[in-house]
Design a protein around this motif. Structure first.
Motif, short mmCIF file in Angstrom:
data_model
loop_
_atom_site.label_atom_id
_atom_site.label_comp_id
_atom_site.label_asym_id
_atom_site.label_seq_id
_atom_site.Cartn_x
_atom_site.Cartn_y
_atom_site.Cartn_z
N LEU A 143 45.18 43.30 34.00
CA LEU A 143 46.64 43.29 33.99
C LEU A 143 47.17 42.98 32.60
CD1 LEU A 143 47.26 41.32 37.32
CD2 LEU A 143 47.40 43.80 36.97
N PRO A 144 48.41 43.34 32.31
CA PRO A 144 49.00 42.98 31.01
C PRO A 144 49.05 41.47 30.81
CG PRO A 144 50.32 44.64 32.13
CD PRO A 144 49.32 44.18 33.13
N ARG A 145 49.10 41.05 29.54
CA ARG A 145 49.09 39.62 29.25
C ARG A 145 50.28 38.88 29.84
NH1 ARG A 145 45.73 37.71 25.27
NH2 ARG A 145 44.46 39.27 24.19
N ALA A 152 48.51 33.15 35.55
CA ALA A 152 48.05 32.09 36.46
C ALA A 152 46.53 31.96 36.43
CB ALA A 152 48.53 32.38 37.87
N VAL A 153 45.82 33.11 36.42
CA VAL A 153 44.37 33.07 36.36
C VAL A 153 43.90 32.52 35.02
CG1 VAL A 153 42.29 34.50 36.37
CG2 VAL A 153 44.09 34.93 38.03
N GLN A 154 44.61 32.92 33.95
CA GLN A 154 44.25 32.43 32.62
C GLN A 154 44.40 30.92 32.53
OE1 GLN A 154 43.44 34.51 29.48
NE2 GLN A 154 42.55 32.47 29.33
N LEU A 155 45.47 30.39 33.08
CA LEU A 155 45.69 28.94 33.07
C LEU A 155 44.61 28.20 33.85
CD1 LEU A 155 49.57 28.72 33.48
CD2 LEU A 155 48.24 28.22 31.43
N GLY A 218 27.64 33.92 35.37
CA GLY A 218 28.19 35.06 36.10
C GLY A 218 29.28 35.80 35.35
N TRP A 219 29.39 35.57 34.04
CA TRP A 219 30.45 36.23 33.27
C TRP A 219 30.28 37.74 33.23
CZ3 TRP A 219 28.80 39.12 29.18
CH2 TRP A 219 27.51 38.87 28.70
N HIS A 220 29.02 38.20 33.33
CA HIS A 220 28.77 39.64 33.23
C HIS A 220 29.09 40.38 34.53
CE1 HIS A 220 25.21 37.62 34.79
NE2 HIS A 220 24.87 38.75 35.38
N ARG A 221 29.38 39.62 35.60
CA ARG A 221 29.68 40.25 36.88
C ARG A 221 31.16 40.31 37.19
NH1 ARG A 221 25.23 36.89 38.46
NH2 ARG A 221 26.72 35.38 39.32
N THR A 222 31.99 39.83 36.29
CA THR A 222 33.43 39.81 36.55
C THR A 222 34.19 40.09 35.27
OG1 THR A 222 35.29 38.42 37.22
CG2 THR A 222 33.40 37.29 36.26
N PRO A 223 35.28 40.86 35.37
CA PRO A 223 36.09 41.10 34.17
C PRO A 223 36.86 39.87 33.71
CG PRO A 223 37.08 42.12 36.12
CD PRO A 223 35.72 41.66 36.53
N LEU A 224 36.89 38.80 34.53
CA LEU A 224 37.58 37.58 34.13
C LEU A 224 36.95 36.95 32.89
CD1 LEU A 224 38.18 35.87 37.59
CD2 LEU A 224 39.87 37.00 36.15
N ALA A 225 35.71 37.32 32.59
CA ALA A 225 35.05 36.76 31.42
C ALA A 225 35.78 37.09 30.13
CB ALA A 225 33.61 37.26 31.34
N LEU A 226 36.53 38.20 30.15
CA LEU A 226 37.29 38.55 28.95
C LEU A 226 38.33 37.50 28.61
CD1 LEU A 226 37.87 42.35 29.71
CD2 LEU A 226 36.25 41.36 28.07
N LEU A 227 38.76 36.75 29.61
CA LEU A 227 39.81 35.76 29.39
C LEU A 227 39.27 34.47 28.77
CD1 LEU A 227 41.77 36.17 32.75
CD2 LEU A 227 42.07 37.42 30.60
#
Length: 278
Positions: A143-145, A152-155, A218-227
């Motif tokens: 999603l956009p920044r 919320a996920v970033q926080l 598990g960072w390689h299994r989710t795009p959340l690792a980019l955050l």
């Protein structure tokens, strides 16, 4: 330590169970140690007193038996076993036994409690790394920044990583504090005790597993690792620096110290074998 206890007790059941089980183990080990140290100290006194009682009841004047002391004492121009020398030395040795019990016994107890407490805190950090991305929406990474879901996920990710980093830094700060108080004692104790060297080297090597746990969280299994990739990279780099007990003028107590001392000891062993064969 009290702040760690209160904070971890406010977390989930898995954190509480891991930490409280470790605290229970610490409590048991410390009580076992204090009972063992008290038992050894009481044996010194009881053995001497029993032998003295046996002499008083069963010995005769013509046996020429010497009253026992817990530790042998030699006087150049006097007999330490005659009155009042014997009573003075016996009282001094009993007091010495209690001084050693309360100083060395409490020293080991405090050391057990401090080091095992932060060793358990490392286990809690490993659990936090395993659950770093649990319960979060992976689609938020695309999603956009400015999107509220991504913010919320970033926080939440920042809060989790920040909590792990604070725990990790608190371990280093606490070990530095322990080094400033117990540094010389620990270094000399480890240098002259192979068992302690092995135990502490094992603990230091286990501490290095934090970097591996972070890499395999598990960072390689989710795009959340980019955050949080920068935060994870910094944590891995920080975890490469092992926990070391240091004191000015003395060598650092870490895995390399263990390897160096073992290598030197083996060299001396080979030298003695060669000398004996000649």
């Amino acid at each position: 330590m009290n702040n760690d206890f209160r904070f971890i007790c406010s977390l989930g059941r898995e954190y509480r169970k891991c930490f409280l089980d470790g605290q229970l183990l610490i409590w048991k080990l410390c009580w076992y140690w204090l009972m063992f140290a008290s038992w050894v100290a009481s044996l010194y006194i009881a053995n001497t007193m029993f032998y003295l009682l046996w002499q008083s009841i069963f010995a005769t004047l013509d046996e020429h038996m010497v009253r026992p002391l817990m530790f042998p004492i030699w006087l150049p121009k006097d007999d330490p076993h005659r009155t009042p020398n014997y009573e003075v030395f016996m009282t001094f040795e009993i007091i010495l036994i209690f001084i050693v019990l309360f100083t060395f016994g409490l020293y080991v107890y405090i050391l057990f409690h401090l080091l095992l407490h932060y060793y358990n805190l490392m286990d809690v950090i490993l659990i936090a790394l395993d659950e770093l991305f649990v319960g979060l929406d992976p689609s938020a990474a695309s999603l956009p920044r400015q999107d509220p879901r991504r913010e919320a996920v970033q926080l939440e990710l920042n809060a989790r990583v920040g909590r792990i980093a604070r725990w990790h830094l608190s371990i280093f700060d606490s070990v530095d504090t322990i080094s400033s108080v117990y540094g010389p004692t620990l270094v000399y104790q480890v240098m002259f005790s192979s068992i302690v060297i092995c135990l502490m080297a094992y603990q230091v090597s286990e501490a290095l597993s934090l970097a591996d746990a972070c890499f395999y969280c598990g960072w390689h299994r989710t795009p959340l690792a980019l955050l949080v990739r920068h935060d994870l990279t910094i944590f891995i780099l920080r975890a490469q620096h092992p926990v070391a007990i240091k004191f000015t003028g003395l060598p650092e107590l870490q895995l390399e110290t263990f390897s160096s001392i073992m290598s030197t000891a083996y060299s001396y062993f080979n030298m003695l074998r060669q000398y004996n064969s000649e």
